[in-house]
Write a protein that holds these residues in place. Structure first.
Motif, PDB file in Angstrom:
ATOM      1  N   ILE A 253       4.410  14.815  63.283  1.00  0.00           N
ATOM      2  CA  ILE A 253       4.754  16.075  62.599  1.00  0.00           C
ATOM      3  C   ILE A 253       4.045  17.244  63.279  1.00  0.00           C
ATOM      4  CG2 ILE A 253       2.974  15.910  60.800  1.00  0.00           C
ATOM      5  CD1 ILE A 253       6.463  17.317  60.213  1.00  0.00           C
ATOM      6  N   LEU A 254       2.816  17.021  63.710  1.00  0.00           N
ATOM      7  CA  LEU A 254       2.083  18.081  64.425  1.00  0.00           C
ATOM      8  C   LEU A 254       2.734  18.379  65.773  1.00  0.00           C
ATOM      9  CD1 LEU A 254      -1.599  17.040  63.612  1.00  0.00           C
ATOM     10  CD2 LEU A 254      -0.210  18.818  62.514  1.00  0.00           C
TER      11      LEU A 254
ATOM     12  N   ASN B 165       2.053  27.684  61.003  1.00  0.00           N
ATOM     13  CA  ASN B 165       0.644  27.471  61.349  1.00  0.00           C
ATOM     14  C   ASN B 165      -0.183  27.142  60.113  1.00  0.00           C
ATOM     15  OD1 ASN B 165       0.131  27.590  64.192  1.00  0.00           O
ATOM     16  ND2 ASN B 165       0.680  29.758  64.153  1.00  0.00           N
ATOM     17  N   ASP B 166       0.119  27.790  58.984  1.00  0.00           N
ATOM     18  CA  ASP B 166      -0.555  27.464  57.723  1.00  0.00           C
ATOM     19  C   ASP B 166      -0.286  26.011  57.332  1.00  0.00           C
ATOM     20  OD1 ASP B 166      -1.521  30.056  57.583  1.00  0.00           O
ATOM     21  OD2 ASP B 166      -0.089  30.710  56.041  1.00  0.00           O
TER      22      ASP B 166
ATOM     23  N   LYS C 265      -2.914  22.743  56.921  1.00  0.00           N
ATOM     24  CA  LYS C 265      -2.970  21.896  55.721  1.00  0.00           C
ATOM     25  C   LYS C 265      -2.776  20.429  56.082  1.00  0.00           C
ATOM     26  CE  LYS C 265      -1.410  25.467  52.547  1.00  0.00           C
ATOM     27  NZ  LYS C 265      -0.300  25.978  51.738  1.00  0.00           N
ATOM     28  N   ILE C 266      -1.858  20.144  57.003  1.00  0.00           N
ATOM     29  CA  ILE C 266      -1.626  18.764  57.430  1.00  0.00           C
ATOM     30  C   ILE C 266      -2.869  18.211  58.104  1.00  0.00           C
ATOM     31  CG2 ILE C 266      -0.324  17.337  59.067  1.00  0.00           C
ATOM     32  CD1 ILE C 266       2.118  19.193  58.457  1.00  0.00           C
ATOM     33  N   ILE C 267      -3.476  19.000  58.970  1.00  0.00           N
ATOM     34  CA  ILE C 267      -4.683  18.549  59.674  1.00  0.00           C
ATOM     35  C   ILE C 267      -5.804  18.275  58.672  1.00  0.00           C
ATOM     36  CG2 ILE C 267      -6.524  19.313  61.246  1.00  0.00           C
ATOM     37  CD1 ILE C 267      -4.267  20.770  62.857  1.00  0.00           C
ATOM     38  N   LYS C 268      -5.984  19.162  57.691  1.00  0.00           N
ATOM     39  CA  LYS C 268      -7.020  18.942  56.666  1.00  0.00           C
ATOM     40  C   LYS C 268      -6.737  17.679  55.868  1.00  0.00           C
ATOM     41  CE  LYS C 268      -8.426  23.726  56.010  1.00  0.00           C
ATOM     42  NZ  LYS C 268      -8.379  24.906  55.133  1.00  0.00           N
TER      43      LYS C 268
ATOM     44  N   LEU D  35      -7.968  11.713  54.876  1.00  0.00           N
ATOM     45  CA  LEU D  35      -7.499  10.345  54.736  1.00  0.00           C
ATOM     46  C   LEU D  35      -8.177   9.378  55.694  1.00  0.00           C
ATOM     47  CD1 LEU D  35      -3.653  11.007  54.323  1.00  0.00           C
ATOM     48  CD2 LEU D  35      -5.306  10.461  52.542  1.00  0.00           C
ATOM     49  N   LYS D  36      -8.851   9.903  56.721  1.00  0.00           N
ATOM     50  CA  LYS D  36      -9.471   9.027  57.731  1.00  0.00           C
ATOM     51  C   LYS D  36     -10.858   8.618  57.356  1.00  0.00           C
ATOM     52  CE  LYS D  36      -6.595  10.484  61.481  1.00  0.00           C
ATOM     53  NZ  LYS D  36      -6.438  11.092  62.743  1.00  0.00           N
TER      54      LYS D  36
END
Length: 169
Positions: free
Chosen positions: A95-96, A155-156, A160-163, A168-169
């Motif tokens: 997705i990124l 970009n927002d 959010k996806i990265i955070k 989750l890791k």
């Protein structure tokens, strides 16, 4: 195990999403269905044998398309302790990658519109061009504004996806 109605709904959605992916991602029909099925299967992943069974395709076709999707970095596999099978799931970064591609394309398009607009402004500034022949710059201004807003919004979403992924890791 899912009930029959949920399985039926899933396969209808696999087909619909698959057709969409064929067009948007220029994927082969089977690759698009595999990716759609994996998306709808989620984190538990799916096996090669399961894909052969549910998509009613030959082993060689499934294998070729799985390899292609892995080469594109759209999917990845993991294994489970005590189980020799590979479980395929969506690559967490896909997705990124798609977002980065969108931003790149929008940036290119913005640059082109800006150049067109600047050229037209130069022409409009010439004394030799009659008023009725001057370019209307509204569409370029509006489009550049739209691209700026869309890029900011995506970009927002990316942040959010990265955070979420880091939590989750």
């Amino acid at each position: 195990m899912m009930n029959d109605n949920v399985c039926k709904d899933k396969m209808i959605l696999v087909e619909k999403f698959g057709v969409f992916l064929e067009k948007r991602e220029q994927l082969a029909p089977v690759a698009a269905r595999i990716f759609a099925y994996i998306v709808l299967t989620g984190k538990s992943g799916t096996t090669f044998d399961n894909l052969v069974q549910v998509l009613c395709a030959s082993k060689s076709t499934i294998s070729t398309n799985l390899n292609h999707l892995q080469d594109l970095k759209k999917i990845e596999y993991f294994t489970k302790t005590g189980d020799r099978k590979k479980y395929f799931k969506v690559n967490d970064n896909s997705i990124l990658q798609k977002i980065d591609e969108m931003i790149f394309n929008w940036t290119e398009e913005r640059e082109i519109h800006t150049e067109l607009m600047n050229y037209k402004k130069t022409i409009n500034a010439l004394d030799t061009v009659p008023h009725e022949e001057k370019f209307d710059l509204t569409i370029h201004n509006d489009f550049v504004h739209f691209i700026d807003n869309a890029t900011s919004a995506i970009n927002d979403l990316k942040e959010k996806i990265i955070k979420t992924q880091s939590k989750l890791k």
